[in-house]
Design a protein around this motif. Structure first.
Motif, PDB file in Angstrom:
ATOM      1  N   MET A 254      14.311  11.428   8.520  1.00 16.70           N
ATOM      2  CA  MET A 254      13.735  11.457   7.182  1.00 16.70           C
ATOM      3  C   MET A 254      13.734  10.106   6.492  1.00 16.70           C
ATOM      4  SD  MET A 254      14.748  15.209   5.714  1.00 16.70           S
ATOM      5  CE  MET A 254      16.508  15.049   5.957  1.00 16.70           C
ATOM      6  N   GLY A 255      14.472   9.128   7.056  1.00 16.04           N
ATOM      7  CA  GLY A 255      14.355   7.782   6.520  1.00 16.04           C
ATOM      8  C   GLY A 255      12.943   7.248   6.617  1.00 16.04           C
ATOM      9  N   LEU A 256      12.189   7.722   7.612  1.00 15.90           N
ATOM     10  CA  LEU A 256      10.778   7.355   7.731  1.00 15.90           C
ATOM     11  C   LEU A 256       9.882   8.332   6.989  1.00 15.90           C
ATOM     12  CD1 LEU A 256      11.547   5.228   9.878  1.00 15.90           C
ATOM     13  CD2 LEU A 256       9.547   5.982  11.171  1.00 15.90           C
ATOM     14  N   THR A 257      10.161   9.633   7.096  1.00 13.61           N
ATOM     15  CA  THR A 257       9.209  10.626   6.591  1.00 13.61           C
ATOM     16  C   THR A 257       9.231  10.759   5.078  1.00 13.61           C
ATOM     17  OG1 THR A 257      10.799  12.449   6.842  1.00 13.61           O
ATOM     18  CG2 THR A 257       9.388  11.950   8.729  1.00 13.61           C
ATOM     19  N   GLN A 258      10.396  10.542   4.444  1.00 13.54           N
ATOM     20  CA  GLN A 258      10.505  10.736   2.996  1.00 13.54           C
ATOM     21  C   GLN A 258      10.302   9.417   2.250  1.00 13.54           C
ATOM     22  OE1 GLN A 258      14.346  12.804   2.625  1.00 13.54           O
ATOM     23  NE2 GLN A 258      13.235  14.699   2.278  1.00 13.54           N
ATOM     24  N   GLN A 259       9.127   8.824   2.464  1.00 10.98           N
ATOM     25  CA  GLN A 259       8.732   7.581   1.803  1.00 10.98           C
ATOM     26  C   GLN A 259       7.297   7.722   1.297  1.00 10.98           C
ATOM     27  OE1 GLN A 259      10.638   4.952   1.249  1.00 10.98           O
ATOM     28  NE2 GLN A 259      12.303   5.066   2.739  1.00 10.98           N
ATOM     29  N   VAL A 260       6.947   6.927   0.323  1.00  8.84           N
ATOM     30  CA  VAL A 260       5.585   6.954  -0.223  1.00  8.84           C
ATOM     31  C   VAL A 260       4.559   6.633   0.867  1.00  8.84           C
ATOM     32  CG1 VAL A 260       4.008   5.803  -1.835  1.00  8.84           C
ATOM     33  CG2 VAL A 260       6.310   6.444  -2.579  1.00  8.84           C
ATOM     34  N   ARG A 261       4.926   5.737   1.778  1.00 10.21           N
ATOM     35  CA  ARG A 261       4.057   5.401   2.904  1.00 10.21           C
ATOM     36  C   ARG A 261       4.729   5.799   4.221  1.00 10.21           C
ATOM     37  NH1 ARG A 261      -0.129   1.824   1.411  1.00 10.21           N
ATOM     38  NH2 ARG A 261       0.059   1.026  -0.709  1.00 10.21           N
ATOM     39  N   GLY A 262       5.352   6.972   4.220  1.00  9.36           N
ATOM     40  CA  GLY A 262       6.039   7.440   5.413  1.00  9.36           C
ATOM     41  C   GLY A 262       5.112   7.623   6.594  1.00  9.36           C
ATOM     42  N   SER A 263       3.907   8.119   6.349  1.00  9.09           N
ATOM     43  CA  SER A 263       2.939   8.297   7.440  1.00  9.09           C
ATOM     44  C   SER A 263       2.598   6.958   8.082  1.00  9.09           C
ATOM     45  CB  SER A 263       1.658   8.957   6.912  1.00  9.09           C
ATOM     46  OG  SER A 263       1.939  10.206   6.330  1.00  9.09           O
TER      47      SER A 263
ATOM     48  N   ALA B 160       4.604   4.359   8.196  1.00  3.79           N
ATOM     49  CA  ALA B 160       5.779   3.938   8.962  1.00  3.79           C
ATOM     50  C   ALA B 160       5.792   4.593  10.335  1.00  3.79           C
ATOM     51  CB  ALA B 160       7.055   4.268   8.187  1.00  3.79           C
ATOM     52  N   ILE B 161       5.450   5.870  10.389  1.00  2.00           N
ATOM     53  CA  ILE B 161       5.340   6.548  11.679  1.00  2.00           C
ATOM     54  C   ILE B 161       4.258   5.879  12.523  1.00  2.00           C
ATOM     55  CG2 ILE B 161       4.655   8.722  12.788  1.00  2.00           C
ATOM     56  CD1 ILE B 161       6.005  10.177  10.445  1.00  2.00           C
ATOM     57  N   GLY B 162       3.150   5.525  11.880  1.00  2.83           N
ATOM     58  CA  GLY B 162       2.078   4.834  12.589  1.00  2.83           C
ATOM     59  C   GLY B 162       2.537   3.522  13.197  1.00  2.83           C
ATOM     60  N   LEU B 163       3.396   2.764  12.494  1.00  5.69           N
ATOM     61  CA  LEU B 163       3.909   1.497  13.033  1.00  5.69           C
ATOM     62  C   LEU B 163       4.801   1.730  14.238  1.00  5.69           C
ATOM     63  CD1 LEU B 163       3.723  -1.569  12.392  1.00  5.69           C
ATOM     64  CD2 LEU B 163       2.550  -0.051  10.806  1.00  5.69           C
ATOM     65  N   LEU B 164       5.623   2.776  14.199  1.00  4.66           N
ATOM     66  CA  LEU B 164       6.451   3.089  15.368  1.00  4.66           C
ATOM     67  C   LEU B 164       5.570   3.427  16.562  1.00  4.66           C
ATOM     68  CD1 LEU B 164       9.111   3.640  16.802  1.00  4.66           C
ATOM     69  CD2 LEU B 164       9.099   5.939  15.798  1.00  4.66           C
TER      70      LEU B 164
ATOM     71  N   ASP C 159      11.185  -0.305   7.172  1.00  7.26           N
ATOM     72  CA  ASP C 159      10.911  -0.102   8.597  1.00  7.26           C
ATOM     73  C   ASP C 159       9.533  -0.615   9.009  1.00  7.26           C
ATOM     74  OD1 ASP C 159      13.335   1.870   9.210  1.00  7.26           O
ATOM     75  OD2 ASP C 159      12.387   2.496   7.340  1.00  7.26           O
ATOM     76  N   ILE C 160       8.534  -0.505   8.130  1.00 12.32           N
ATOM     77  CA  ILE C 160       7.195  -0.998   8.465  1.00 12.32           C
ATOM     78  C   ILE C 160       7.256  -2.485   8.795  1.00 12.32           C
ATOM     79  CG2 ILE C 160       4.915  -1.548   7.509  1.00 12.32           C
ATOM     80  CD1 ILE C 160       4.943   1.099   6.049  1.00 12.32           C
ATOM     81  N   ALA C 161       7.854  -3.255   7.897  1.00 12.85           N
ATOM     82  CA  ALA C 161       7.926  -4.699   8.119  1.00 12.85           C
ATOM     83  C   ALA C 161       8.805  -5.034   9.312  1.00 12.85           C
ATOM     84  CB  ALA C 161       8.456  -5.387   6.864  1.00 12.85           C
TER      85      ALA C 161
END
Length: 756
Positions: free
Chosen positions: A369-378, A380-384, A290-292
């Motif tokens: 949780m597809g965003l939150t349960q990741q090593v860099r989930g925070s 990913a939220i920042g990118l959104l 999701d980040i990319a």
């Protein structure tokens, strides 16, 4: 370029078999009613669900509307309610017939089919059985055990189902004992939101209100499956699409609830079977991609802005944000090839999503949780959030950030004090209202609790609901350590596997469900809950309790506190137990800005809104503005070339509660020990459909983590990943694999290898 299955390979995979909702939803509800025999009163209970002064549903944190429909519940809500109202009972005779060691081998489904717990139970180590006990004996023994335990060695865990009143008292009780060890279920799922979202906009919760769905032009929907996890959101999604809103979905799996929806409350759709197509675009990102993918959307928006200078909201960016120039430079310097590789989707797909964003006046970002349960989930939220900030899509009608919560009051528990952080506790108000000096040292979240447990430092566990031992990572190590504790106490409605890991002393204390009468000294009590839009509602049960020997969560907490704490003139446990209005007065005094006149306002249709400064463009961040952030990597998952495992929940499941073996919206039936994999990846791995394999965690650690006897099932997934069910595959999640900011387990991106 990311690889794609050939047409022949695509046809070999299971396709989305049917739209969400429709007759399948009604059949699912009917199957639970037949299996649980909830009785004729169940229909009346469902008719009051999510109505003003009715019962707040326990299955999710969606709204309790001011103007409800005739049936204001979904398939999940009906299943959860019927499950609670089962006629099955786990009587003392059942426990006399089975040892704990035997029951530990049962499936979660078989355990819960035994029904509601009917009286307090004490673990007898000599016979390895739970035996009946009295409430007086239980409270006396628990009180004595807590008195002799170092407060730092005890943990008070809270499931997200407990209402505001018991949650407030539970948090206060822990601090009266002398600790802040108050993890809750959000540590397993949405703590990344509480920490990551707060970092970038100053709010730990979403900024949207339900009316925003009536005015948005586009919805970017990431890492959440509404058909299985929150079906009530499908109604506003359908209405938004019908008036022209475009939904862009990002998810490795093509979930039915994001593809098509047949509204069970629409006679026309039910009769014709004609579904509403929901997603305008569906980007099947790699796990963590999701980040990319979001950076690619931003890259296209920046490219368009060179010809359309008005596209970016420059006034908003200048006045309300920080870090824009650095983010833009990072995006423009990142090549499309790197974004394609990290995201698993093509440049054309990201550009198409960018066009939807650029052409929409108001955009809502939804995630799970597809965003939150990741090593860099925070991150990913920042990118959104970065994407939303480009055009001022936070803090105005029809726009904002809207994380989807699962538990019905997990957000509310945090609001009224269940937190391990001293800085987030109402320290001064505790002193004023309760005469309580709050412990000055931060407690531990779930991750820190497990670390303390493994090190032998945590000796007492109190669980306010939930099935934590099954929800956590690293089952092999954790479960062995769990049984070494001195005392485990479980406030519960049904038997689950956490209860079957007893400490040296263990107690199961049966409690009411939310739809049952809570008769106390002043009559049947109301409780209150908070939804994911920060509204507070009343909830009242009407059904007869499962047994005369069960107690409310509030009553159990009050009695444990009385048995454990010295007398104090401001600690009025008997009065609080007898009249929950007095507890709401405490909440109002402790949080006057948000909860003033709580007892009156919570009964209003639609409840009351406790507010969110970020919605008003007041940013409680370090810079005093909304923060553009620069991700440290293009993929939110671990740095590994191994296959990525995604854990899933089925259509017949609520968290660790398994209602049955049907996952009809994915076309999967009859078995949960499966591994989903794309046909192309199956061919690369040399596997065949139906073959049995073992998944092994692919990390450089001393401990081997493996789950075997998994059936290979071809499915429409991106290459390089596999999927399977939670909690069966939780043994594969190392405790070390977690979001870097929030400690949330990275269960949506576990590096694994396949052994045949």
């Amino acid at each position: 370029m990311p690889s794609r299955p050939t047409p022949a390979e695509e046809t070999a995979a299971i396709e989305v078999p049917e739209a969400a909702g429709g007759w399948g939803s009604l059949k699912g509800i009917g199957a639970i009613e037949l299996s649980q025999a909830a009785g004729p009163g169940a229909i009346e209970t469902l008719s009051h669900l999510n109505k003003p002064d009715g019962t707040a549903c326990t299955s999710c944190a969606w709204i309790k509307p001011a103007s409800p429909a005739a049936f204001e519940f979904c398939e999940n809500g009906a299943k959860a309610t019927l499950w609670d109202l089962t006629s099955a009972r786990a009587e003392p005779e059942f426990f006399a017939a089975h040892t704990v060691s035997d029951l530990r081998q049962w499936s979660a489904y078989d355990l819960e089919r035994e029904g509601r717990l009917t009286q307090p139970l004490r673990y007898d180590a000599q016979s390895d059985k739970y035996v009946p006990t009295s409430w007086a004996e239980a409270f006396a023994a628990i009180g004595a055990g807590l008195k002799r335990t170092d407060p730092k060695a005890m943990t008070f865990y809270a499931s997200g189902k407990a209402a505001l009143e018991p949650s407030y008292l539970y948090a206060a009780f822990a601090r009266m004992l002398g600790h802040n060890n108050l993890p809750d279920s959000s540590n397993m799922c949405h703590e990344t939101t509480s920490v990551g979202l707060k970092k970038v906009i100053g709010s730990p919760v979403g900024t949207c209100q339900i009316e925003d769905f009536e005015h948005c032009d586009a919805i970017f929907y990431l890492g959440q499956n509404p058909g299985t996890n929150s079906p009530r959101i499908l109604h506003p999604l359908q209405q938004a699409v019908q008036r022209g809103c475009k939904i862009v979905s990002f998810n490795p799996l093509k979930e039915a609830g994001l593809v098509e929806f047949v509204n069970p409350q629409s006679p026309l759709q039910m009769l014709t079977g004609k579904a509403t197509r929901l997603s305008h675009l569906y980007l099947q990102v790699r796990p963590g991609g999701d980040i990319a993918a979001l950076m690619g959307v931003c890259k296209h928006v920046f490219a368009r802005a060179k010809q359309e200078p008005e596209l970016l909201d420059k006034g908003f960016i200048a006045q309300h944000t920080s870090g824009f120039d650095a983010f833009r430079a990072k995006v423009e310097a990142t090549p499309w090839g790197a974004l394609e590789q990290a995201s698993g989707v093509t440049q054309a797909e990201m550009e198409a999503a960018g066009d939807v964003y650029a052409e929409a006046k108001s955009v809502i970002g939804i995630y799970g949780m597809g965003l939150t349960q990741q090593v860099r989930g925070s991150e990913a939220i920042g990118l959104l959030v970065n994407l939303l900030l480009l055009r001022g899509n936070i803090g105005r009608p029809g726009a904002g950030c809207s994380p989807i919560r699962g538990h019905s009051n997990v957000q509310g528990q945090r609001t009224v004090g269940i937190t391990e952080k001293v800085a987030l506790a109402p320290v001064e108000k505790y002193r004023e209202v309760l005469g309580l000096e709050t412990p000055g040292e931060d407690g531990h979240n779930t991750h820190a609790f497990l670390e303390a447990l493994l090190a032998g430092r945590n000796t007492v566990y109190v669980g306010l609901g939930g099935n934590l031992a099954m929800a956590v990572p690293d089952h092999g190590r954790v479960h062995e350590a769990w049984r070494r504790m001195d005392m485990t106490i479980h406030i519960a409605t049904r038997l689950n596997h956490t209860h079957l890991l007893p400490g040296k002393a263990s107690w199961i204390l049966p409690c009411l469900v939310r739809s049952e009468e809570d008769m106390q000294a002043t009559g049947n009590q109301f409780v209150s809950v908070e939804d994911s839009f920060s509204h507070i509602y009343s909830s009242k049960g009407r059904r007869q309790p499962a047994s005369e020997h069960v107690m409310s969560e509030t009553a159990i907490i009050c009695e444990m506190a009385k048995a454990s704490l010295p007398p104090h003139p401001k600690w009025r446990w008997d009065e609080w137990r007898g009249d929950y209005t007095l507890i709401r007065e405490l909440i109002a005094q402790t949080y006057p800005d948000q909860f003033h006149d709580m007892d009156n306002r919570m009964h209003a249709p639609g409840g009351f809104y406790r507010g969110n400064d970020a919605r008003n463009r007041v940013w409680h961040t370090k810079s005093g503005k909304a923060e553009f952030t620069d991700p440290g990597a293009l993929n939110a998952g671990p740095d590994s070339d191994a296959l990525r495992l995604i854990t899933l929940r089925s259509n017949d499941q609520f968290n660790t509660t398994i209602y049955g073996l049907s996952d009809r919206m994915r076309g999967l039936e009859g078995e949960r020990t499966i591994m989903l994999i794309s046909p192309a990846e199956m061919a690369r791995q040399g596997l065949t459909e139906g073959q049995r394999v073992t998944l092994v965690t692919a990390m450089d650690e001393d401990t081997r983590r493996a789950v075997g006897d998994l059936k290979v099932v071809a499915y429409d997934l991106p290459d390089g990943c596999v999927a399977g069910y939670f909690p069966e595959l939780n043994p594969l999640v190392p405790l070390s694999l977690r979001d870097r900011l929030s400690d949330t387990p990275a269960s949506k991106g576990i590096p694994v290898r396949i052994e045949t």
